[in-house]
Design a protein around this motif. Structure first.
Motif, PDB file in Angstrom:
ATOM      1  N   TRP A 106      31.768 -85.185  94.259  1.00  0.00           N
ATOM      2  CA  TRP A 106      31.985 -84.380  95.456  1.00  0.00           C
ATOM      3  C   TRP A 106      32.592 -85.197  96.590  1.00  0.00           C
ATOM      4  CZ3 TRP A 106      32.292 -79.376  96.069  1.00  0.00           C
ATOM      5  CH2 TRP A 106      31.662 -78.543  95.150  1.00  0.00           C
ATOM      6  N   ALA A 107      31.938 -86.294  96.944  1.00  0.00           N
ATOM      7  CA  ALA A 107      32.428 -87.098  98.069  1.00  0.00           C
ATOM      8  C   ALA A 107      33.823 -87.643  97.787  1.00  0.00           C
ATOM      9  CB  ALA A 107      31.457 -88.244  98.349  1.00  0.00           C
ATOM     10  N   ARG A 108      34.056 -88.039  96.535  1.00  0.00           N
ATOM     11  CA  ARG A 108      35.352 -88.619  96.169  1.00  0.00           C
ATOM     12  C   ARG A 108      36.473 -87.585  96.227  1.00  0.00           C
ATOM     13  NH1 ARG A 108      39.317 -90.761  95.976  1.00  0.00           N
ATOM     14  NH2 ARG A 108      40.015 -92.638  94.869  1.00  0.00           N
ATOM     15  N   SER A 109      36.107 -86.299  96.233  1.00  0.00           N
ATOM     16  CA  SER A 109      37.094 -85.212  96.314  1.00  0.00           C
ATOM     17  C   SER A 109      37.370 -84.812  97.754  1.00  0.00           C
ATOM     18  CB  SER A 109      36.591 -84.000  95.519  1.00  0.00           C
ATOM     19  OG  SER A 109      36.382 -84.321  94.171  1.00  0.00           O
ATOM     20  N   TYR A 110      37.149 -85.722  98.687  1.00  0.00           N
ATOM     21  CA  TYR A 110      37.371 -85.438 100.109  1.00  0.00           C
ATOM     22  C   TYR A 110      38.782 -84.931 100.371  1.00  0.00           C
ATOM     23  CZ  TYR A 110      39.675 -90.022 100.157  1.00  0.00           C
ATOM     24  OH  TYR A 110      40.504 -91.081  99.890  1.00  0.00           O
TER      25      TYR A 110
END
Length: 235
Positions: free
Chosen positions: A172-176
């Motif tokens: 999730w965070a890496r898909s910013y």
């Protein structure tokens, strides 16, 4: 040839990658069943017997009387306990892991998911809602700032090794980029990305069931964005 215990139904989404990352990092054999959203396979009656919510991922543990587990966070906890991986035996660290797992499930995922919806689906389909878009993008940024603060002076969210909290949060965070959320000025978060990015088995897992480089700001972004918006318009 021995049939693997774990049968995994999933797709190439942020939640769908979580069990894949766990299984690849733990080097556990499993059987993969890709779920096609365009064919609405997640709503098929047989699948919904396993996952009443009609979402992905879902696992079936053949080694435990075909026990089915749905919800990505619950799946990670189940796998961690079954295989004794990525979950500390220390009671306090175990609780912290659950806290950060719930932080992802209740915060990072829903907020970034809504940011993605309004930016990547609603707006391209002619339903631009600036107030809602700003609300979810801003809240997603705030939550990433919480992660950045947590990661100051530490390599992982809990303890001195990767846990299921890291596994859950990373996709999730890496898909910013896909959520149009900036990570500028968040050096500890970016260093954590670098650590996860450098793990071959994590990156191997992200190629399944099929690659989706656009989620991470790579490849033909415009074409991927148009195809994604069109798929939801037709749904």
């Amino acid at each position: 040839m021995t049939t693997p215990d774990i049968l995994l139904y999933t797709a190439n989404t942020m939640n769908g990658w979580k069990p894949l990352i766990f299984l690849h990092e733990a080097e556990i054999d499993y059987e993969l069943v890709p779920i096609s959203f365009s064919k609405k396979e997640q709503k098929a009656p047989d699948y919904m017997k396993l996952n009443p919510n009609g979402r992905i991922p879902t696992i079936v543990d053949r080694g435990n009387d075909d026990f089915a587990v749905f919800e990505s966070g619950a799946i990670l906890w189940y796998l961690a306990e079954k295989y004794d991986r990525f979950l500390s035996h220390n009671p306090k660290e175990r609780s912290e892991t659950l806290q950060w797992l719930m932080f992802q499930m209740g915060g990072i995922g829903p907020m970034m998911g809504q940011a993605m919806f309004f930016e990547r689906i609603a707006k391209p389909n002619g339903d631009d809602v600036p107030f809602a878009t700003k609300r979810y993008v801003d809240e997603s940024r705030r939550l990433l700032e919480v992660l950045d603060t947590r990661l100051a002076g530490r390599d992982w969210l809990v303890g001195d090794a990767m846990s299921i909290a890291d596994i859950a949060t990373y996709p999730w965070a890496r898909s910013y980029f896909w959520a149009t959320v900036s990570v500028e000025g968040l050096p500890h978060l970016q260093a954590w990305f670098d650590r996860m990015d450098a793990m071959p088995k994590v990156q191997e897992a992200l190629q399944l069931p099929e690659p989706r480089p656009s989620a991470f700001g790579k490849g033909d972004i415009d074409a991927a964005a148009k195809a994604n918006a069109a798929r939801f318009k037709e749904a």
